[in-house]
Design an enzyme around this catalytic site. Structure first.
Site, PDB file in Angstrom:
ATOM      1  N   HIS A 153      18.873   0.817  -1.772  1.00  9.95           N
ATOM      2  CA  HIS A 153      17.617   1.054  -2.737  1.00  9.95           C
ATOM      3  C   HIS A 153      16.305  -0.192  -1.818  1.00  9.95           C
ATOM      4  O   HIS A 153      16.084  -0.099  -0.562  1.00  9.95           O
ATOM      5  CB  HIS A 153      17.025   1.286  -2.918  1.00  9.95           C
ATOM      6  CG  HIS A 153      15.429   1.687  -3.064  1.00  9.95           C
ATOM      7  ND1 HIS A 153      14.983   2.817  -2.571  1.00  9.95           N
ATOM      8  CD2 HIS A 153      14.443   1.064  -3.128  1.00  9.95           C
ATOM      9  CE1 HIS A 153      13.616   3.137  -2.699  1.00  9.95           C
ATOM     10  NE2 HIS A 153      12.970   1.948  -3.153  1.00  9.95           N
TER      11      HIS A 153
ATOM     12  N   CYS B 273       0.781  -1.508   0.252  1.00 10.59           N
ATOM     13  CA  CYS B 273      -0.063   0.203   0.179  1.00 10.59           C
ATOM     14  C   CYS B 273       0.215   1.220   0.229  1.00 10.59           C
ATOM     15  O   CYS B 273       0.024   2.357  -0.223  1.00 10.59           O
ATOM     16  CB  CYS B 273      -0.759  -0.049   0.799  1.00 10.59           C
ATOM     17  SG  CYS B 273       0.097   0.014   2.562  1.00 10.59           S
TER      18      CYS B 273
END
Lengths: 255, 421
Positions: free
Chosen positions: B100, B51
């Site tokens: 990342h 989400c």
């Protein structure tokens, strides 16, 4: 002999440093180092007392430095037992400086020569002295647990001191530890008093002679009896019982 | 060399309206990675969508073309014009892509620092992609390193240690008072999302019986059923203070629901066992004076917020330690990735053979009747031998047209000859 005591003292002090550093930095290795040093100190301390026993032929508590040293040894031993039983690492922050402090006083006091070696040769006396000292050590640890309980209780209640809140264990664990110490201490004190009475009877011909030491011990026994009774019947616990345990222990050391 | 390309959007670069347009369901993600894998420039691919983020990992011989293709793909797949999301996209390559991914998996890039779900989501996406065979040597290695790093950060730092939600903070406090919560009785007064969540957390810690008191008894019954507890009438609260250990209150009452006098009078019946009040209501339900009584502790919503803020501060400190672990892992991964090229592989293969040849020549000369003058001749012979042996593999690895499989072959060579020691 003196160098051995100084070596013991040095080990206790290093152990104290380890535990204090652990408390602030929260690195487990520091705690393990502190514990190892304490064990080493305890072993050398045991050797010192053992040698004293062998040289004099009786338990070495005939003058003040010897008595203090024996008391420190008892506290160190009681903490080690407690640590293996409850794994309450943080109590070391209380126990190690306590032992180190007691031992630091020992070399400072001038030794008065012991005069009554004959009195010390009885089995009853050895049992009496050992039980009493170990009992006192248990009470000293109970006072430590009580002190930590009070600090943690205050941290939770005032919601400010997150420093202690994070470092100290749950109130329940501290309370249970303190209680266990008092139960053990009380049993040992009872045993010590009984053996003491038997010894007094065999040596002086009477059980009780209203000596101030005896009176103090009797009062302390009654006090702890009331404390335990209160806990068992109406569940005395928490702040008040922690304060009582600490105060009582302090007054004992004065006596 | 094959490059790693990461392209994505997250809660920092895009608002929720945009993220939900681009989000992929699990099935969609499966079709998406398969479709991406068919793009000519893309050798390996993996996509995870939560989400708070959608990220796409690719291994490609031509990064710019892959990025373009991926953008076109996202636009087409989600039926959304490119201009709408292009500005929110970030692109990382190789080392930065690895960093990342490590940070995301270790939850250093999350909205709630240190939350544990993201790692599971990436694991699930990887499992899917591996089953569909869209990942290869490079992504397999990268993802395994990622899981390792994330686990290491979780165990070696306190990133996930302290509660960062009100309801968890309440549980954390309760544990500092009671040690274990097993068998402790809970009384819920009123209802409300946060209070119910706290009860659920407590139930997970194996608390004992649960009582629910509500002004409307029927509402209380419904809630009690949900928690497998017992509904009691509002008037019975004072009586139940004798049994309950943890009281969570969240009513709309204007005054105090539990008073100091009520708590004081049950102390004896409770044998002084501790009582913990969690007051989530505004205005407050629990008389704050109760906090002064022995063995009674009151935390209101502001106190719990204070705990949470403090804990978030702790997590940020721990996150710095996590970054150090990641720095180390990035360097190690970069070294491996860079070695996975044709020239370095051939060079190390040759070095390894030369080292073997040299030591064998020395041994031969040492224990035999050969004259020392024959050493140069032996060396020459070994050199020629090595050249001949390595000729075919070199030609094979250098040839074009094996783009897709190149990392696989290089990795196989490195493993066969143990070049990564």
């Amino acid at each position: 002999m003196d160098t051995a005591i100084l070596a013991t003292l040095a080990l206790y002090m290093l152990s104290t440093a380890g535990y204090l550093a652990y408390f602030f930095l929260q690195k487990n290795r520091l705690q393990q180092a502190g514990l190892a040093l304490l064990m080493a100190g305890f072993l050398s301390h045991t050797a010192v007392i053992g040698i004293g026993f062998a040289q004099k032929g009786h338990i070495p508590v005939s003058n003040l430095p010897e008595t203090l040293s024996f008391a420190g040894w008892a506290v160190a031993g009681a903490f080690l037992v407690l640590h293996t039983r409850y794994n309450l690492k943080v109590l070391g922050v209380y126990a190690t400086p306590f032992v180190a402090l007691v031992m630091a006083i020992v070399p400072l006091i001038p030794k008065t020569p012991a005069e009554t070696p004959a009195v010390f040769k009885s089995f009853w006396l050895v049992a009496h002295v050992t039980a009493i000292f170990l009992g006192e050590a248990a009470f000293a640890l109970a006072a430590g647990a009580g002190l930590l309980y009070l600090i943690q209780d205050d941290a939770i209640r005032t919601k400010r001191s997150r420093f202690f809140f994070k470092r100290l264990p749950s109130l329940e664990l501290l309370d249970a530890t303190g209680y266990a110490c008092i139960v053990v201490g009380f049993c040992l004190l009872t045993l010590g008093l009984i053996t003491g009475l038997v010894y007094a009877k065999s040596y002086w011909g009477r059980f009780w002679s209203w000596d101030p030491k005896e009176v103090w011990s009797g009062i302390a026994w009654l006090f702890y009896a009331v404390l335990l009774h209160g806990r068992l019947t109406v569940g005395w616990r928490g702040r008040r019982s922690a304060i009582s345990a600490s105060v009582c222990c302090c007054s004992r050391f004065w006596g | 060399m094959h490059d790693i390309v990461l392209i994505g959007i997250n809660h920092k670069t895009a608002p929720v309206e945009l993220r939900e347009c681009i989000a992929f369901s699990a099935e969609e993600a499966e079709t998406a990675v398969a479709a991406l894998r068919r793009l000519p420039a893309v050798v390996e691919s993996l996509l995870y969508s939560t989400c708070n983020r959608v990220e796409l990992l690719m291994v490609s011989a031509d990064p710019p073309a892959s990025v373009e293709a991926a953008k076109a793909f996202i636009a087409e797949f989600n039926k959304i014009p490119r201009e709408q999301f292009e500005n929110a996209l970030y692109v990382h390559e190789n080392e930065n892509a690895a960093r990342h991914l490590f940070r995301v998996a270790a939850s250093l890039d999350s909205m709630i620092l240190g939350e544990p779900q993201i790692l599971g989501q990436i694991k699930e996406a990887y499992r899917q992609a591996a089953a569909a065979k869209t990942t290869g040597v490079i992504l397999n290695r990268l993802l395994h390193r990622t899981f390792f790093v994330a686990k290491r950060i979780r165990t070696e730092t306190g990133i996930g240690d302290r509660a960062v939600s009100i309801s968890y903070a309440a549980v954390e406090m309760a544990r500092k008072i009671f040690g274990t919560l097993e068998g402790k009785r809970v009384l819920l007064i009123g209802a409300g999302e946060m209070a119910e969540l706290a009860v659920e957390h407590l139930l997970r810690h194996a608390v004992g019986e649960t009582f629910v008191a509500n002004r409307t008894f029927e509402n209380g019954l419904t809630l009690a059923n949900r928690f497998r507890g017992r509904a009691i009438r509002f008037e019975e609260i004072a009586e139940h203070l004798k049994q309950a250990d943890i009281i969570i209150s969240s009513t709309g009452a204007p005054g105090f629901v539990v008073t100091r006098e009520q708590v004081r009078s049950v102390a004896r019946a409770r044998r002084n066992r501790p009582l913990f009040f969690i007051d989530i209501a505004v205005p407050r339900d629990i008389d704050p004076e109760i906090n002064r009584l022995d063995n009674a502790y009151v935390y209101d919503i502001d106190d719990l917020k204070g705990v949470v803020e403090e804990n978030i501060g702790d997590r940020q400190k721990e996150a710095l330690k996590g970054e150090r672990i990641i720095d180390e892992a990035v360097v190690r991964f970069r070294n491996w990735h860079q070695s996975l090229d044709v020239v370095p592989t051939i060079v190390s293969l040759r070095q390894k053979m030369e080292a073997i040849a040299e030591s064998e020549i020395r041994r031969t000369l040492h224990g035999s009747s050969l004259p020392p003058e024959s050493a140069p001749a032996l060396s020459r012979m070994m050199g020629a031998f090595i050249n001949k042996v390595l000729h075919e593999p070199t030609v094979f690895l250098k040839q074009d047209g094996m783009h897709a499989n190149k990392p696989t072959y290089l990795d196989a060579v490195r493993k066969l000859f143990k070049l990564d020691e």
